[in-house]
Design an enzyme around this catalytic site. Structure first.
Site, PDB file in Angstrom:
ATOM      1  N   GLN A  51       0.622  -1.286   0.147  1.00 49.10           N
ATOM      2  CA  GLN A  51      -0.046  -0.048  -0.025  1.00 49.10           C
ATOM      3  C   GLN A  51       0.726   1.295  -0.065  1.00 49.10           C
ATOM      4  OE1 GLN A  51      -2.655  -1.651   3.382  1.00 49.10           O
ATOM      5  NE2 GLN A  51      -3.903  -0.153   2.147  1.00 49.10           N
ATOM      6  N   LEU A 100      -7.462   1.854   3.767  1.00 48.62           N
ATOM      7  CA  LEU A 100      -7.029   3.307   3.531  1.00 48.62           C
ATOM      8  C   LEU A 100      -6.608   3.554   1.899  1.00 48.62           C
ATOM      9  CD1 LEU A 100      -4.619   3.320   6.671  1.00 48.62           C
ATOM     10  CD2 LEU A 100      -6.815   4.505   6.331  1.00 48.62           C
ATOM     11  N   HIS A 141      -7.706  -9.429   5.756  1.00 46.00           N
ATOM     12  CA  HIS A 141      -8.030  -8.162   4.791  1.00 46.00           C
ATOM     13  C   HIS A 141      -6.267  -7.565   4.528  1.00 46.00           C
ATOM     14  CE1 HIS A 141      -9.169  -3.886   3.931  1.00 46.00           C
ATOM     15  NE2 HIS A 141      -8.044  -3.741   3.811  1.00 46.00           N
ATOM     16  N   HIS A 145      -3.879  -8.030   0.681  1.00 50.66           N
ATOM     17  CA  HIS A 145      -2.878  -6.843   0.031  1.00 50.66           C
ATOM     18  C   HIS A 145      -1.780  -7.689  -0.489  1.00 50.66           C
ATOM     19  CE1 HIS A 145      -5.080  -3.350   0.672  1.00 50.66           C
ATOM     20  NE2 HIS A 145      -5.501  -3.617   1.919  1.00 50.66           N
TER      21      HIS A 145
HETATM   22 NI    NI Z   1      -6.610  -2.422   3.373  1.00 46.99          NI
END
Ligand code: NI
Length: 171
Positions: A51, A100, A141, A145
């Site tokens: 991320q 996010l 979760h 990613h």
């Molecule tokens: Ni996330």
């Protein structure tokens, strides 16, 4: 030490398989520290290295209490490296998630209610836990990613993706 820019949905960096961490050195500790600071600055309960554009199997998560998830049970603050997840039992559970990397939205996502997860700590020692509920949801979760998936990829009903502001009276 730095607060990093969080990449948003649509960036190719969020759609890749992350590489395993091979060396547990100072630069890894710095990445983990930056992830923590970034997660806290944005008020998140978890953040994965991809991320922020770092293609490594490293996630951080944890919550004592969260404004984003006021009803959530506490989750121990954890840096998890090269994780593996194994569902326990077949039970699935639906719950609201945000990310996010997808600001302003929430969606209903089915997850395994109970899992065993393992991986490595920042010092290279092995970690293994059996968890359920919100803790299990957060881990699933964040680890998604690392295989290039975002929570809408797991959703069954697109109508259950809504604006965060509309959640206020619903939770
Ligand atoms: Ni996330």
């Amino acid at each position: 030490m730095a607060i990093l820019k969080i990449l948003e949905r649509g960036r190719v960096e969020l759609e890749r398989q992350a590489e395993p961490v091979l060396s547990f050195d100072d630069s890894l500790r710095e990445i983990a520290q930056d992830l923590w600071e970034t997660m806290e600055a944005y008020g998140g309960v978890g953040l994965a290295a991809p991320q922020v554009g770092i293609n490594l199997q490293l996630v951080v998560f944890g919550v004592v209490s969260s404004e984003r998830y006021p009803d959530a049970d506490p989750v121990p603050e954890t840096v998890l490296i090269n994780p593996q997840i194994e569902p326990i039992g077949g039970e699935m559970e639906e719950g609201w998630e945000g990310c996010l990397s997808i600001p302003g939205l929430r969606g209903v996502v089915p997850r395994h209610r109970r899992i065993r997860y393992s991986g490595l700590y920042l010092d290279g020692n092995r970690l293994e836990r059996e968890v359920d509920g919100f803790h299990a949801r957060v881990v699933q979760h964040e680890c998604d990613h690392l295989i290039g998936l975002l929570y809408p990829d797991r959703m069954e009903n697109p109508a259950e993706l809504i604006a965060e502001e509309e959640m206020v009276d619903n939770t």
